[in-house]
Design a protein around this motif. Structure first.
Motif: not given
Length: 147
Positions: A29, A33, A35
């Motif tokens: 994730y 993404q 991040l």
């Protein structure tokens, strides 16, 4: 797995924080993404150098956040909502409505920094938390009234 956050991630940390997360959360994730990045030795050195160069910018950002929080001192919002005869709101009051009410008073606040702990489903007085900066947090009271 240790990662360096590239963005603020709610309930995890702020930009440039080094945090420990589970492998699946990081690889499936956060990294895809955009991040976070893996906290390798070279990435940690780059982060340290970037922090040195941004020290003055960060001081200004923090000062601006403190000024924005000080401007909201003593502000109390009143938000109208359609209600049933028992005082239950149709829907709920959210961060967008609080941001709009603040904008009407002349305070521009991004809705993304507004946090409401519990869902607002009834008429009454509630608190919202405004996170201007990781060190500058302001509580603001708002009252929900029937329209």
């Amino acid at each position: 797995m240790k990662i360096i956050l590239k963005e603020n991630v709610p309930s995890l940390g702020y930009k440039d924080d080094v945090v420990e997360v589970k492998d699946g959360y990081g690889r499936n994730y956060l990294i895809p993404q955009g991040l976070a990045i893996i906290a390798s030795e070279s990435a940690l050195k780059r982060r340290a150098e970037d922090q040195k160069q941004r020290a003055h910018k960060l001081e200004k950002i923090k000062a601006d956040a403190e000024a924005a929080a000080a401007a909201l001192e003593g502000v109390r919002l009143t938000i109208g909502a359609k209600t049933s005869s028992k005082g239950t709101i149709f829907g709920s009051v959210n961060a967008i409505q609080i941001a709009e009410a603040l904008e009407k008073l002349g305070h521009l606040v991004d809705r993304k920094i507004i946090e409401i702990k519990d869902p607002v489903k009834e008429v009454g007085v509630y608190k919202a938390i405004l996170r201007f900066h990781k060190d500058v947090v302001k509580d603001i009271e708002f009252e929900v009234i029937a329209e």
